[in-house]
Design an enzyme around this catalytic site. Structure first.
Site, mmCIF file in Angstrom:
data_model
loop_
_atom_site.group_PDB
_atom_site.id
_atom_site.type_symbol
_atom_site.label_atom_id
_atom_site.label_comp_id
_atom_site.label_asym_id
_atom_site.label_seq_id
_atom_site.Cartn_x
_atom_site.Cartn_y
_atom_site.Cartn_z
ATOM 1 N N ASP A 34 0.783 -1.116 0.010
ATOM 2 C CA ASP A 34 -0.002 -0.097 0.044
ATOM 3 C C ASP A 34 0.816 1.179 0.033
ATOM 4 O OD1 ASP A 34 -2.438 0.932 -0.052
ATOM 5 O OD2 ASP A 34 -2.554 1.346 1.996
ATOM 6 N N TYR A 36 0.993 5.697 -0.418
ATOM 7 C CA TYR A 36 0.814 6.920 0.440
ATOM 8 C C TYR A 36 0.926 8.409 -0.668
ATOM 9 C CZ TYR A 36 0.754 9.744 4.718
ATOM 10 O OH TYR A 36 0.612 10.719 5.856
ATOM 11 N N HIS A 82 -3.708 14.150 1.161
ATOM 12 C CA HIS A 82 -3.886 13.379 2.302
ATOM 13 C C HIS A 82 -2.623 13.359 3.461
ATOM 14 C CE1 HIS A 82 -5.022 9.854 4.709
ATOM 15 N NE2 HIS A 82 -3.813 9.115 4.386
ATOM 16 N N ARG A 129 1.335 16.018 13.533
ATOM 17 C CA ARG A 129 2.468 17.042 14.044
ATOM 18 C C ARG A 129 2.051 18.374 13.773
ATOM 19 N NH1 ARG A 129 3.950 12.936 10.623
ATOM 20 N NH2 ARG A 129 4.177 14.258 8.759
ATOM 21 N N GLU A 182 -10.146 4.013 4.552
ATOM 22 C CA GLU A 182 -9.477 4.812 3.537
ATOM 23 C C GLU A 182 -9.966 4.417 2.070
ATOM 24 O OE1 GLU A 182 -5.278 5.767 5.912
ATOM 25 O OE2 GLU A 182 -5.237 4.054 4.243
ATOM 26 N N GLU A 222 -9.387 4.121 -1.420
ATOM 27 C CA GLU A 222 -8.260 3.975 -2.275
ATOM 28 C C GLU A 222 -8.470 3.286 -3.699
ATOM 29 O OE1 GLU A 222 -4.934 2.237 -0.702
ATOM 30 O OE2 GLU A 222 -5.228 2.969 1.513
ATOM 31 N N ASP A 274 -8.844 0.541 2.707
ATOM 32 C CA ASP A 274 -7.847 0.013 3.459
ATOM 33 C C ASP A 274 -8.365 0.444 4.951
ATOM 34 O OD1 ASP A 274 -5.219 -0.741 4.696
ATOM 35 O OD2 ASP A 274 -4.375 1.415 4.463
ATOM 36 N N ARG A 322 -6.869 3.461 13.710
ATOM 37 C CA ARG A 322 -5.806 4.722 14.072
ATOM 38 C C ARG A 322 -5.057 4.806 15.624
ATOM 39 N NH1 ARG A 322 -4.970 6.128 8.869
ATOM 40 N NH2 ARG A 322 -6.847 7.104 7.730
ATOM 41 N N GLN A 340 -2.401 2.103 15.234
ATOM 42 C CA GLN A 340 -1.556 2.440 14.348
ATOM 43 C C GLN A 340 -0.524 3.633 14.806
ATOM 44 O OE1 GLN A 340 -3.313 4.285 10.622
ATOM 45 N NE2 GLN A 340 -1.265 4.842 9.842
ATOM 46 N N TYR A 343 3.496 2.719 14.851
ATOM 47 C CA TYR A 343 3.922 3.304 13.484
ATOM 48 C C TYR A 343 5.264 3.625 13.386
ATOM 49 C CZ TYR A 343 3.609 8.107 13.441
ATOM 50 O OH TYR A 343 3.709 9.672 13.746
ATOM 51 N N LYS A 361 -3.326 -1.907 10.542
ATOM 52 C CA LYS A 361 -3.852 -2.095 9.093
ATOM 53 C C LYS A 361 -4.189 -3.365 8.512
ATOM 54 C CE LYS A 361 -3.059 2.378 7.340
ATOM 55 N NZ LYS A 361 -3.766 3.252 6.565
ATOM 56 N N THR A 364 -8.457 -5.788 4.484
ATOM 57 C CA THR A 364 -8.522 -4.833 3.401
ATOM 58 C C THR A 364 -9.662 -5.352 2.368
ATOM 59 O OG1 THR A 364 -6.085 -4.300 3.569
ATOM 60 C CG2 THR A 364 -7.153 -3.910 1.465
ATOM 61 N N THR A 396 -4.787 6.709 0.533
ATOM 62 C CA THR A 396 -5.934 7.337 0.607
ATOM 63 C C THR A 396 -6.000 8.555 -0.376
ATOM 64 O OG1 THR A 396 -6.154 6.894 3.031
ATOM 65 C CG2 THR A 396 -7.449 8.849 2.160
ATOM 66 N N GLU A 405 -9.231 12.786 8.453
ATOM 67 C CA GLU A 405 -9.183 13.837 7.983
ATOM 68 C C GLU A 405 -10.600 14.842 7.968
ATOM 69 O OE1 GLU A 405 -7.102 14.086 3.786
ATOM 70 O OE2 GLU A 405 -7.536 11.932 4.118
#
Length: 405
Positions: free
Chosen positions: A132, A134, A139, A148, A200, A202, A234, A238, A241, A245, A254, A258, A345, A359
């Site tokens: 997968d 990104y 996104h 962040r 997500e 995709e 996907d 969260r 994750q 991560y 994840k 799927t 995504t 989001e």
């Protein structure tokens, strides 16, 4: 490898019209013809092609015309068909168009048109590997700002390469399969069911022809290896994750599920959907063929409990499908028939074009999925006949977590 043979598959000319009732002008007209795997009653699953609201059972027709390829249509997955390569796949497509347009073929073909209401659809491919990506700048930027808020939204490597992770092939499931809420470790080392279960939206790319270990696949060879596309969700926990991560990326947040669509849309059906991608700055390294790859003009719709919550547009994706494939193999990693890679995504620049609940709710707890919620992803693209085609939907309902061990 057996194929249909050039004499058995006539070349088609002009803009033919199908005799199948209700198919003309639909999202599943002659310019689409996606493949899937179906079963009727207690029969064994086998390969069919969709036209309108019917599945065409290809095996008995191919057998009646004494085509060796009939055994391929008796398989419980598309893998053998996908491995034939672009030339034979194109010949088969011309043959199918002929079956569905020529009046003299109708007496043979019509008895093998099965209404969708009479069939059970299953996972269309035997998934070899799942990767997968990104690939959406919008996104990645939004997620960076949420997670962040005091730092740069994009990490230093993001515009230099298509970032990705290796997922679990064994947990790729067909549309409609219930999704069990996963449990796992969360921030601080606590354990329990995920409270931040997300979607997500995709696009998935399915590999037909494999490659040799140690030999990279260039961007220019994309169509030689990719058979077609599927809708892909996907699913993401969260909170699991977020705790796991760093430093190696997504894992249990994840890998629990799927979902992909029942129908695989062949690349030929997307001939009218290719567009120029957004500008890339800085210019990528030469193996990523800067300026020479193309994006796709697909519209996506995300529905939660019957309400459309977002409409992302794939044309805004920063990294192209060919660049993702080239990066996946640049270290010499080989492709296998049935490999699946996701786009990441799909999110656009506007709030109503965001491709996940993280989001859409900007990190708020209330934005995530509750037990009993149902998510449906739908996709459309320009068709070669001047209208639109619709990729098969991706549907999934949330089941409650199993008891904590």
């Amino acid at each position: 490898m057996p194929g249909p043979g050039p004499d058995a598959v006539p070349e088609q000319h002009g803009e033919p019209t199908t005799w199948v009732p209700g198919a003309t002008g639909s999202l599943f007209d002659l310019d689409h013809l996606p493949y899937g795997v179906f079963a009727r009653g207690e029969e064994e699953p086998r390969v069919g092609v969709r036209i309108g609201d019917h599945v065409l059972d290809l095996a008995p027709i191919a057998a009646a015309q004494m085509l060796e390829v009939s055994r391929t249509f008796q398989q419980p997955s598309l893998n053998e068909l996908m491995g034939y390569g672009p030339e034979l796949v194109a010949a088969l497509r011309r043959w199918i168009v002929g079956l569905l347009t020529q009046a003299d073929e109708r007496p043979l073909v019509e008895p093998h048109l099965v209404p969708l209401t009479e069939v059970t659809l299953s996972l269309p491919i035997e998934v070899a590997d799942y990767v997968d990506f990104y690939a959406s700048e919008h996104h990645a930027t939004n997620v960076g700002r949420i997670l962040r808020p005091d730092g740069e939204p994009l990490l230093a490597n993001w515009k230099h390469l298509p970032v990705g992770y290796h997922g679990r092939a064994g947990t790729v499931v067909a549309s409609g399969t219930p999704i069990r809420r996963p449990s796992g470790q969360r921030r601080g080392g606590t354990f329990g069911p995920s409270a931040r279960l997300d979607v997500e939206a995709e696009l998935g790319f399915v590999v037909g022809v494999g490659s040799t270990l140690g030999t990279p696949v260039p961007c220019s060879a994309f169509a030689e290896h990719v058979f077609g596309v599927v809708g892909l969700n996907d699913w993401s926990a969260r909170d699991i994750q977020a705790w796991e991560y760093q430093p190696l990326g997504p894992f249990l947040g994840k890998s629990f599920a799927t979902s992909i669509s029942h129908w695989v849309t062949p690349l030929a059906a997307l001939d009218a959907a290719w567009v120029d991608p957004p500008p890339q700055d800085p210019e990528p390294l030469p193996y990523l063929a800067p300026g020479a790859t193309r994006g796709l003009d697909l519209d996506v719709e995300i529905e939660v409990n019957g309400r459309v919550v977002s409409r992302p547009a794939y044309r805004t994706m920063y990294w192209s499908p060919a660049q993702m494939l080239a990066h996946l193999t640049v270290n010499g990693a080989s492709l296998r028939t049935g490999d699946l890679f996701g786009s990441g995504t799909i999110s656009g620049p506007e709030p109503g074009q965001r491709g996940c609940l993280l989001e859409l709710g900007w990190g708020e707890e209330s934005a995530f999925l509750a037990d009993g919620d149902e998510v449906v992803l739908r996709y459309t693209a320009p068709g070669t006949g001047g209208g639109r085609i619709g990729l098969g939907e991706v549907r999934g309902g949330i089941a409650s977590a199993l008891p904590t061990p």
